[in-house]
Design a protein around this motif. Structure first.
Motif, PDB file in Angstrom:
ATOM      1  N   LEU A  46      -8.100  -9.009   1.961  1.00 31.02           N
ATOM      2  CA  LEU A  46      -8.024  -7.788   1.181  1.00 31.02           C
ATOM      3  C   LEU A  46      -9.008  -6.767   1.744  1.00 31.02           C
ATOM      4  CD1 LEU A  46      -7.952  -9.393  -2.385  1.00 31.02           C
ATOM      5  CD2 LEU A  46      -6.034  -8.869  -0.876  1.00 31.02           C
ATOM      6  N   GLN A  47      -8.906  -5.524   1.276  1.00 28.96           N
ATOM      7  CA  GLN A  47      -9.766  -4.455   1.789  1.00 28.96           C
ATOM      8  C   GLN A  47     -11.246  -4.712   1.516  1.00 28.96           C
ATOM      9  OE1 GLN A  47      -7.433  -1.139   0.094  1.00 28.96           O
ATOM     10  NE2 GLN A  47      -7.523  -0.287   2.151  1.00 28.96           N
ATOM     11  N   ASP A  48     -11.569  -5.502   0.506  1.00 23.70           N
ATOM     12  CA  ASP A  48     -12.976  -5.811   0.204  1.00 23.70           C
ATOM     13  C   ASP A  48     -13.457  -7.061   0.950  1.00 23.70           C
ATOM     14  OD1 ASP A  48     -11.824  -7.921  -1.128  1.00 23.70           O
ATOM     15  OD2 ASP A  48     -12.591  -7.376  -3.101  1.00 23.70           O
ATOM     16  N   ASN A  49     -12.679  -7.497   1.965  1.00 28.89           N
ATOM     17  CA  ASN A  49     -12.976  -8.664   2.810  1.00 28.89           C
ATOM     18  C   ASN A  49     -12.794 -10.009   2.104  1.00 28.89           C
ATOM     19  OD1 ASN A  49     -13.483  -7.113   5.079  1.00 28.89           O
ATOM     20  ND2 ASN A  49     -15.640  -6.889   4.566  1.00 28.89           N
ATOM     21  N   THR A  50     -12.184 -10.024   0.933  1.00 30.59           N
ATOM     22  CA  THR A  50     -11.839 -11.266   0.250  1.00 30.59           C
ATOM     23  C   THR A  50     -10.613 -11.866   0.920  1.00 30.59           C
ATOM     24  OG1 THR A  50     -12.616 -10.348  -1.844  1.00 30.59           O
ATOM     25  CG2 THR A  50     -11.163 -12.268  -1.975  1.00 30.59           C
ATOM     26  N   ARG A  56       4.180 -17.075  -1.771  1.00 30.98           N
ATOM     27  CA  ARG A  56       5.621 -16.735  -1.761  1.00 30.98           C
ATOM     28  C   ARG A  56       5.838 -15.475  -0.959  1.00 30.98           C
ATOM     29  NH1 ARG A  56       7.021 -18.134  -8.019  1.00 30.98           N
ATOM     30  NH2 ARG A  56       6.551 -20.334  -7.767  1.00 30.98           N
ATOM     31  N   TRP A  57       7.075 -15.285  -0.529  1.00 32.33           N
ATOM     32  CA  TRP A  57       7.411 -14.102   0.263  1.00 32.33           C
ATOM     33  C   TRP A  57       7.156 -12.832  -0.531  1.00 32.33           C
ATOM     34  CZ3 TRP A  57       7.661 -14.986   5.126  1.00 32.33           C
ATOM     35  CH2 TRP A  57       8.188 -16.164   5.624  1.00 32.33           C
ATOM     36  N   VAL A  58       6.453 -11.880   0.098  1.00 32.88           N
ATOM     37  CA  VAL A  58       6.163 -10.580  -0.505  1.00 32.88           C
ATOM     38  C   VAL A  58       6.617  -9.499   0.478  1.00 32.88           C
ATOM     39  CG1 VAL A  58       4.335  -9.059  -1.354  1.00 32.88           C
ATOM     40  CG2 VAL A  58       4.173 -11.517  -1.736  1.00 32.88           C
ATOM     41  N   THR A  59       7.223  -8.441  -0.048  1.00 34.16           N
ATOM     42  CA  THR A  59       7.749  -7.360   0.776  1.00 34.16           C
ATOM     43  C   THR A  59       6.638  -6.499   1.363  1.00 34.16           C
ATOM     44  OG1 THR A  59       9.797  -7.273  -0.489  1.00 34.16           O
ATOM     45  CG2 THR A  59       9.210  -5.285   0.721  1.00 34.16           C
ATOM     46  N   VAL A  60       6.791  -6.161   2.638  1.00 30.99           N
ATOM     47  CA  VAL A  60       5.908  -5.203   3.294  1.00 30.99           C
ATOM     48  C   VAL A  60       6.514  -3.822   3.078  1.00 30.99           C
ATOM     49  CG1 VAL A  60       4.971  -4.410   5.496  1.00 30.99           C
ATOM     50  CG2 VAL A  60       5.141  -6.870   5.016  1.00 30.99           C
ATOM     51  N   ALA A  61       5.754  -2.938   2.407  1.00 34.26           N
ATOM     52  CA  ALA A  61       6.259  -1.607   2.090  1.00 34.26           C
ATOM     53  C   ALA A  61       5.813  -0.552   3.096  1.00 34.26           C
ATOM     54  CB  ALA A  61       5.798  -1.202   0.690  1.00 34.26           C
ATOM     55  N   ASP A  68      -4.704  -1.838  11.279  1.00 34.12           N
ATOM     56  CA  ASP A  68      -4.054  -3.156  11.266  1.00 34.12           C
ATOM     57  C   ASP A  68      -3.953  -3.716   9.852  1.00 34.12           C
ATOM     58  OD1 ASP A  68      -3.058  -3.651  13.791  1.00 34.12           O
ATOM     59  OD2 ASP A  68      -4.967  -4.373  14.555  1.00 34.12           O
ATOM     60  N   PHE A  69      -3.474  -2.883   8.923  1.00 31.41           N
ATOM     61  CA  PHE A  69      -3.261  -3.284   7.535  1.00 31.41           C
ATOM     62  C   PHE A  69      -1.787  -3.164   7.179  1.00 31.41           C
ATOM     63  CE2 PHE A  69      -6.986  -3.972   4.746  1.00 31.41           C
ATOM     64  CZ  PHE A  69      -7.975  -3.950   5.715  1.00 31.41           C
ATOM     65  N   LEU A  70      -1.350  -4.040   6.291  1.00 30.75           N
ATOM     66  CA  LEU A  70      -0.017  -3.987   5.702  1.00 30.75           C
ATOM     67  C   LEU A  70      -0.157  -3.617   4.241  1.00 30.75           C
ATOM     68  CD1 LEU A  70       1.314  -7.476   6.869  1.00 30.75           C
ATOM     69  CD2 LEU A  70       1.937  -5.264   7.843  1.00 30.75           C
ATOM     70  N   LEU A  84       0.328  -0.524  -4.512  1.00 27.14           N
ATOM     71  CA  LEU A  84       0.398  -1.187  -3.209  1.00 27.14           C
ATOM     72  C   LEU A  84      -0.873  -1.995  -2.985  1.00 27.14           C
ATOM     73  CD1 LEU A  84       1.834   1.576  -0.849  1.00 27.14           C
ATOM     74  CD2 LEU A  84       2.995  -0.480  -1.651  1.00 27.14           C
ATOM     75  N   LEU A  85      -0.718  -3.162  -2.384  1.00 30.20           N
ATOM     76  CA  LEU A  85      -1.854  -4.013  -2.043  1.00 30.20           C
ATOM     77  C   LEU A  85      -2.005  -3.982  -0.525  1.00 30.20           C
ATOM     78  CD1 LEU A  85      -4.004  -6.135  -2.822  1.00 30.20           C
ATOM     79  CD2 LEU A  85      -2.222  -7.861  -2.566  1.00 30.20           C
ATOM     80  N   TRP A  86      -3.101  -3.376  -0.040  1.00 33.93           N
ATOM     81  CA  TRP A  86      -3.343  -3.275   1.398  1.00 33.93           C
ATOM     82  C   TRP A  86      -4.080  -4.513   1.867  1.00 33.93           C
ATOM     83  CZ3 TRP A  86      -1.271   0.315   4.556  1.00 33.93           C
ATOM     84  CH2 TRP A  86      -0.673   1.427   3.947  1.00 33.93           C
ATOM     85  N   VAL A  87      -3.545  -5.180   2.899  1.00 35.29           N
ATOM     86  CA  VAL A  87      -4.120  -6.427   3.408  1.00 35.29           C
ATOM     87  C   VAL A  87      -4.082  -6.446   4.936  1.00 35.29           C
ATOM     88  CG1 VAL A  87      -3.374  -7.711   1.354  1.00 35.29           C
ATOM     89  CG2 VAL A  87      -1.934  -7.715   3.387  1.00 35.29           C
ATOM     90  N   ALA A  88      -4.976  -7.247   5.497  1.00 35.07           N
ATOM     91  CA  ALA A  88      -4.950  -7.524   6.943  1.00 35.07           C
ATOM     92  C   ALA A  88      -4.381  -8.919   7.124  1.00 35.07           C
ATOM     93  CB  ALA A  88      -6.362  -7.452   7.521  1.00 35.07           C
ATOM     94  N   PRO A  89      -3.361  -9.096   7.971  1.00 35.77           N
ATOM     95  CA  PRO A  89      -2.781 -10.419   8.184  1.00 35.77           C
ATOM     96  C   PRO A  89      -3.768 -11.358   8.893  1.00 35.77           C
ATOM     97  CG  PRO A  89      -1.754  -8.784   9.618  1.00 35.77           C
ATOM     98  CD  PRO A  89      -2.727  -8.058   8.765  1.00 35.77           C
TER      99      PRO A  89
END
Length: 103
Positions: A46-50, A56-61, A68-70, A84-89
């Motif tokens: 997550l953006q806070d480095n957590t 389960r499958w989640v859609t990339v919007a 390098d965030f989705l 929206l949940l911004w994450v780094a894979p």
């Protein structure tokens, strides 16, 4: 299934770079001549480095290739949508699929 049913799909290891995900989606679109639906599952940061696991499958919007965030959420959400949940894979899988339209 819901209103949208998946007809064809391919599951790949989750790339850590957003450009690699976009390239895979482009190749899928070129090969099958369809609009691609991108989903992810696995370990993300997550953006806070957590570190978080998405089981389960989640859609990339959205994509942010520069950072390098989705953005995970519905396809019709905008970049500034607070849902929206911004994450780094990190580790996991990506699924590219063709969606069957409603009705």
């Amino acid at each position: 299934m819901g209103a949208l049913g998946i007809r064809e799909s391919v599951v790949l290891p989750l790339p850590k770079r957003i450009d690699d995900i976009r390239r895979a989606a482009l190749l899928y679109t070129e090969q099958y001549g369809v609009v691609v639906h991108i989903q992810v599952r696995g370990q993300v940061m997550l953006q806070d480095n957590t570190i978080c696991v998405i089981p389960r499958w989640v859609t990339v919007a959205q994509f942010d290739a520069e950072l390098d965030f989705l953005a995970l959420g519905d396809n019709d959400m905008t970049e500034d949508d607070e849902n929206l949940l911004w994450v780094a894979p990190l580790e996991g899988e990506i699924r590219l699929s063709e969606l069957e339209a409603e009705g």
